[in-house]
Design a protein around this motif. Sequence first.
Motif, PDB file in Angstrom:
ATOM      1  N   VAL A   5       1.252  -1.021   0.107  1.00 14.49           N
ATOM      2  CA  VAL A   5      -0.021  -0.333  -0.015  1.00 14.49           C
ATOM      3  C   VAL A   5       0.500   1.173  -0.345  1.00 14.49           C
ATOM      4  N   GLU A   8       1.593   7.785   3.596  1.00 13.12           N
ATOM      5  CA  GLU A   8       2.596   9.078   3.063  1.00 13.12           C
ATOM      6  C   GLU A   8       3.141   9.392   4.459  1.00 13.12           C
ATOM      7  N   LYS A  33       5.802   2.426  -0.839  1.00 14.22           N
ATOM      8  CA  LYS A  33       4.899   1.752  -0.718  1.00 14.22           C
ATOM      9  C   LYS A  33       5.973   0.803   0.469  1.00 14.22           C
ATOM     10  N   PHE A  50      -2.963   6.862   4.993  1.00 15.23           N
ATOM     11  CA  PHE A  50      -2.938   5.965   4.329  1.00 15.23           C
ATOM     12  C   PHE A  50      -3.072   6.854   2.996  1.00 15.23           C
ATOM     13  N   ARG A  51      -2.350   6.934   1.703  1.00 12.06           N
ATOM     14  CA  ARG A  51      -2.479   7.095   0.224  1.00 12.06           C
ATOM     15  C   ARG A  51      -3.292   6.881  -0.620  1.00 12.06           C
ATOM     16  N   GLY A  52      -3.240   4.955  -0.472  1.00 11.54           N
ATOM     17  CA  GLY A  52      -3.691   4.372  -1.401  1.00 11.54           C
ATOM     18  C   GLY A  52      -3.492   3.085  -1.940  1.00 11.54           C
ATOM     19  N   LEU A  53      -3.761   2.051  -2.780  1.00 11.25           N
ATOM     20  CA  LEU A  53      -2.810   0.951  -3.438  1.00 11.25           C
ATOM     21  C   LEU A  53      -2.235   1.697  -5.097  1.00 11.25           C
ATOM     22  N   GLU A  55      -0.744   1.056  -8.386  1.00  7.52           N
ATOM     23  CA  GLU A  55      -1.139   0.404  -9.620  1.00  7.52           C
ATOM     24  C   GLU A  55      -1.230  -0.568  -9.497  1.00  7.52           C
TER      25      GLU A  55
END
Length: 59
Positions: A5, A8, A33, A50-53, A55
């Motif tokens: 994931v 930041e 990551k 958390f900033r995301g998954l 691609e």
Amino acid sequence: MDLQVIIEFTETGVYKDRCWENSFKAIKGQLHKVTPHYAAHLIKHSKAVFRGLPESHSG
């Protein structure tokens, strides 16, 4: 490949995701990551958000 994931960092410091990996330095605001387990640890201790998954690169 292991799931990762994007977080930041909210605190500058030296971090280490897995015991067999090298430590790395991160500065506040840097995206990185990491494994979901380590992300949860950092978020719990207010060291990251958390900033995301990432691609997917599967074809």
